[in-house]
Design a protein around this motif. Structure first.
Motif, short mmCIF file in Angstrom:
data_model
loop_
_atom_site.label_atom_id
_atom_site.label_comp_id
_atom_site.label_asym_id
_atom_site.label_seq_id
_atom_site.Cartn_x
_atom_site.Cartn_y
_atom_site.Cartn_z
N ILE A 51 0.51 -1.33 0.21
CA ILE A 51 0.38 -0.27 -0.13
C ILE A 51 0.88 1.04 0.05
N GLY A 52 0.69 1.79 -1.14
CA GLY A 52 1.34 3.60 -0.89
C GLY A 52 0.14 4.05 -0.44
N ASN A 53 0.47 6.09 -0.85
CA ASN A 53 -0.78 6.71 -0.58
C ASN A 53 -0.70 7.43 -1.71
N GLY A 54 -0.27 7.72 -2.96
CA GLY A 54 -1.34 7.90 -3.97
C GLY A 54 0.37 9.01 -4.75
N ARG A 55 1.59 8.62 -3.48
CA ARG A 55 2.58 9.79 -4.12
C ARG A 55 3.87 9.35 -4.40
N TYR A 56 4.28 10.27 -5.51
CA TYR A 56 5.55 9.52 -6.39
C TYR A 56 6.59 8.95 -5.23
N GLU A 57 6.88 9.10 -3.63
CA GLU A 57 7.47 9.45 -2.50
C GLU A 57 7.14 7.25 -2.65
N SER A 58 5.89 7.39 -2.15
CA SER A 58 5.51 6.01 -2.00
C SER A 58 5.80 5.08 -3.17
N GLY A 59 5.70 5.12 -4.48
CA GLY A 59 6.52 4.76 -5.11
C GLY A 59 7.24 4.39 -5.35
N LEU A 60 8.56 5.45 -4.66
CA LEU A 60 9.89 4.65 -4.75
C LEU A 60 10.00 4.25 -4.00
N GLU A 61 9.81 4.19 -2.07
CA GLU A 61 9.57 3.20 -1.32
C GLU A 61 8.96 2.28 -1.34
N VAL A 62 7.57 1.34 -2.07
CA VAL A 62 7.08 0.45 -2.39
C VAL A 62 8.10 0.14 -3.17
N MET A 63 8.31 0.15 -4.57
CA MET A 63 8.91 -0.53 -5.35
C MET A 63 10.86 -1.73 -4.24
N ASN A 64 11.50 -0.05 -3.54
CA ASN A 64 12.64 -0.73 -2.75
C ASN A 64 12.28 -1.92 -2.50
N TYR A 65 11.03 -2.05 -1.77
CA TYR A 65 10.70 -3.25 -0.84
C TYR A 65 10.10 -4.37 -2.14
N PHE A 66 9.78 -4.36 -3.38
CA PHE A 66 9.69 -5.14 -4.13
C PHE A 66 11.26 -5.54 -4.94
N MET A 67 12.42 -4.68 -5.31
CA MET A 67 13.44 -5.42 -5.12
C MET A 67 14.03 -5.75 -4.87
#
Length: 334
Positions: A218-234
């Motif tokens: 779950i992100g918050n709709g913002r660019y920064e949360s896309g960065l953070e969540v993708m780091n998790y997937f990586m």
């Protein structure tokens, strides 16, 4: 001192009723008399009092528009659609930013109703029972724009968010992807992000692809949360080969995280978003996405509201507009 209609009547040598007819474009005024009144108005610098006219007619020709976040890239397109139709039907717009905060949304709704607007457009996210209660206390029409309520009790114009996400995942599945992850928004948003989550799950289920809890974050709709969540997937040992981000801003953040890890989009990981903001075609690689017809959503919402304000016949109070799958450079074969 404020110039009044009495001053204009005295200057033009006519009655106040004649001035009123001229100001309100009543055709039953002789051209010569109309010319005299306009000349008097220009000499005195008279401006009609919209508040007084509204009190007399019980109409202010003003519509209140509540927007969730003025910095959101897609809001401008919706607002342009609203304004163009409002101008066509001679309505003025009061635009109010609510900062995506429920308490401020309720306060803004009540403030606009106190201003005696003729109608209200609510462009927000989650429509709660508190919102519905505020709408019910209104004696003017309300239309939900780019959102809807769970009970579908309020007229609305939107897209089918579940189908939009389903189509996005299908685009990945048809390219051979089976390890597909989701960067979602808050699932408490039942009309937007939860519907997109359901579309994601439905596409997987129909394709016989097992659902994985660790592939949903779950992100918050913002660019920064896309960065953070993708780091998790990586960091996952069994890393996904494709990502659906529930909006383009988070998708762009995800692209940048992949690039920061020295990998390629789409050769190593495919990424697709939803919304089709302007930045989607500017980022490199250009983002594949599902386009919402944002201008049309605004325009159709305002047209629906004009019909309700004028008590015209409305065939359908819940309008679902078509979305469009746009394939660019960010997805490829698995």
């Amino acid at each position: 001192m404020t110039v009044t209609i009495y001053d204009v009547a005295r200057e033009a040598g006519v009655s106040m009723a004649t001035v009123s007819r001229v100001v309100n474009n009543n055709p039953n005024v002789k051209p010569q008399t109309r010319k005299k009144v306009y000349e008097a108005i220009e000499r005195l610098g008279y401006r009609p009092n919209a508040v007084a006219r509204g009190l007399a007619s019980k109409r202010t020709t003003t519509v209140g528009v509540v927007i969730p976040d003025i910095s959101n890239a897609i809001i401008a397109e919706v607002a342009r659609g609203i304004e163009d139709i409002a101008n066509m039907y001679h309505y003025n717009i009061i635009l109010c930013n609510a900062d995506m905060r429920k308490e401020k949304e309720i306060r803004v709704i009540n403030t606009l109703l106190e201003k005696q607007v003729d109608g209200l457009l609510f462009m927000g996210g989650l429509v709660t029972e508190d919102h519905i209660q505020a709408f019910r206390t209104s004696n003017v029409p309300v239309v939900l724009c780019a959102t809807s309520d769970v009970e579908q009790s309020v007229p609305s114009v939107d897209i089918d968010h579940q189908l939009a996400a389903y189509d996005a995942v299908q685009a990945l599945i048809t390219r051979g992807h089976k390890k597909i992850a989701l960067i979602s928004g808050v699932l408490e948003d039942l009309t937007h992000y939860y519907q997109r989550y359901l579309g994601y799950r439905k596409a997987l289920e129909e394709a016989g692809i097992p659902f994985r809890e660790d592939y949903v974050r779950i992100g918050n709709g913002r660019y920064e949360s896309g960065l953070e969540v993708m780091n998790y997937f990586m960091e996952l040992e069994d890393r996904p080969t494709a990502i659906l981000a529930a909006n383009d801003e988070m998708a762009i953040g995800a692209i940048h995280t992949v690039l920061d890890h020295g990998l390629s989009v789409p050769d190593d990981i495919s990424i697709i978003g939803i919304d089709n903001v302007r930045m989607a075609s500017m980022v490199r690689p250009r983002l594949s996405t599902v386009a919402q017809p944002m201008y049309d959503i605004g325009a159709v919402s305002m047209r629906l509201l004009t019909k309700l304000m004028k008590k015209e016949h409305v065939e359908e109070e819940r309008v679902i507009l078509p979305h469009e799958l746009i394939i660019r450079d960010s997805i490829a074969e698995a």
